[in-house]
Enzyme design. Structure first.
Site, PDB file in Angstrom:
ATOM      1  N   ARG A  89      -0.141 -85.945 -67.992  1.00  0.00           N
ATOM      2  CA  ARG A  89      -0.662 -86.204 -69.342  1.00  0.00           C
ATOM      3  C   ARG A  89      -1.879 -85.363 -69.648  1.00  0.00           C
ATOM      4  O   ARG A  89      -2.372 -85.400 -70.778  1.00  0.00           O
ATOM      5  CB  ARG A  89      -1.044 -87.675 -69.458  1.00  0.00           C
ATOM      6  N   ARG A 134       3.845-106.262 -73.520  1.00  0.00           N
ATOM      7  CA  ARG A 134       2.805-105.269 -73.213  1.00  0.00           C
ATOM      8  C   ARG A 134       1.686-105.380 -74.228  1.00  0.00           C
ATOM      9  O   ARG A 134       1.900-105.162 -75.423  1.00  0.00           O
ATOM     10  CB  ARG A 134       3.401-103.858 -73.281  1.00  0.00           C
TER      11      ARG A 134
HETATM   12  P1  AMP Z   1       3.057 -95.558 -70.613  1.00  0.00           P
HETATM   13  O1  AMP Z   1       3.818 -96.663 -69.964  1.00  0.00           O
HETATM   14  O2  AMP Z   1       3.493 -94.200 -70.146  1.00  0.00           O
HETATM   15  O3  AMP Z   1       3.041 -95.675 -72.108  1.00  0.00           O
HETATM   16  O4  AMP Z   1       1.530 -95.701 -70.137  1.00  0.00           O
HETATM   17  C1  AMP Z   1       0.776 -96.849 -70.453  1.00  0.00           C
HETATM   18  C2  AMP Z   1      -0.681 -96.578 -70.141  1.00  0.00           C
HETATM   19  O5  AMP Z   1      -0.853 -96.320 -68.746  1.00  0.00           O
HETATM   20  C3  AMP Z   1      -1.292 -95.375 -70.832  1.00  0.00           C
HETATM   21  O6  AMP Z   1      -1.732 -95.671 -72.152  1.00  0.00           O
HETATM   22  C4  AMP Z   1      -2.459 -95.047 -69.895  1.00  0.00           C
HETATM   23  O7  AMP Z   1      -3.526 -95.962 -70.067  1.00  0.00           O
HETATM   24  C5  AMP Z   1      -1.858 -95.332 -68.529  1.00  0.00           C
HETATM   25  N1  AMP Z   1      -1.204 -94.125 -67.971  1.00  0.00           N
HETATM   26  C6  AMP Z   1       0.129 -93.954 -67.714  1.00  0.00           C
HETATM   27  N2  AMP Z   1       0.376 -92.731 -67.219  1.00  0.00           N
HETATM   28  C7  AMP Z   1      -0.821 -92.098 -67.173  1.00  0.00           C
HETATM   29  C8  AMP Z   1      -1.232 -90.790 -66.795  1.00  0.00           C
HETATM   30  N3  AMP Z   1      -0.345 -89.871 -66.366  1.00  0.00           N
HETATM   31  N4  AMP Z   1      -2.546 -90.484 -66.875  1.00  0.00           N
HETATM   32  C9  AMP Z   1      -3.465 -91.395 -67.284  1.00  0.00           C
HETATM   33  N5  AMP Z   1      -3.143 -92.617 -67.703  1.00  0.00           N
HETATM   34  C10 AMP Z   1      -1.835 -92.986 -67.649  1.00  0.00           C
END
Ligand code: AMP
Length: 191
Positions: A89, A134
């Site tokens: 990311r 969530r």
């Molecule tokens: P997601 O399930 O991919 O939408 O991720 C949910 C949350 O997890 C994000 O908003 C971040 O707070 C954290 N997160 C997930 N992947 C990453 C990453 N690669 N780098 C930093 N934070 C992450």
């Protein structure tokens, strides 16, 4: 090995499409968001720390996220390949992933980017929030912050992979089946 980055803003359908692609290609699905959520559920120190960032829609710090991702890859020495979902990311994460995969004698084959309009993303996320529980999907300002961070810090990674001729943009609106077909078409064009 076949290593894919499934890319796109929050709500683009990365999780849904990953589940379909791992079946088609026998890959391991690594979603950093899912791993953080499992840690939150399990009450680990990592989960506790990640939650403070996730609740605001901010990114968890790179060092922690990278170390966690590498340790998950190391748990699967015989994998045929990976779908990285929600990782990388940031530029630091992308270059750490490249270095890490090179050290294992492999690399990213392609970044598949799901393209979806912002209005559609917000409506999908709010709908998901009704059933997923969530907290970061239930609050419009947290959702908008996640999309803003994606645009500011994450979307630049398209250029990072394009410079390596590994970027493939895929229309992320329409039926789930049609989007899977487009992804498979892109993957088959590089393998
Ligand atoms: P997601 O399930 O991919 O939408 O991720 C949910 C949350 O997890 C994000 O908003 C971040 O707070 C954290 N997160 C997930 N992947 C990453 C990453 N690669 N780098 C930093 N934070 C992450």
């Amino acid at each position: 090995m076949l290593n894919l980055v499934l890319f796109g803003p929050p709500g683009a359908g990365k999780g849904t499409q990953s589940a379909r692609l791992i079946k088609a290609y026998k890959l391991i699905h690594l979603s950093t968001g899912d791993i953080f959520r499992l840690n939150i559920k399990g009450g680990t120190d990592l989960g506790l720390m990640a939650k403070s960032y996730m609740d605001k829609g901010s990114l968890v710090p790179d060092e922690i996220t990278i170390a966690m991702l590498e340790s998950e890859v190391n748990k699967n020495p015989n994998a045929k390949g990976y779908i990285f979902d929600g990782f990388p990311r940031t530029h630091q994460q992308a270059s750490a992933l490249d270095d890490f995969l090179i050290s294992k004698g492999t690399s990213i084959n392609a970044m598949l980017a799901l393209e979806v309009e912002e209005e559609e993303l917000i409506s999908r996320l709010l709908k998901r929030g009704e059933s997923s529980g969530r907290p970061d999907d239930q609050n419009t300002s947290v959702i908008k912050n996640r999309i803003k961070i994606y645009e500011k810090e994450t979307s630049i990674l398209k250029d990072y992979y394009a410079a390596q001729n590994k970027f493939f943009g895929v229309e992320g609106q329409g039926s789930i089946e049609k989007i899977t077909k487009s992804l498979i078409h892109a993957i088959d064009s590089i393998t």
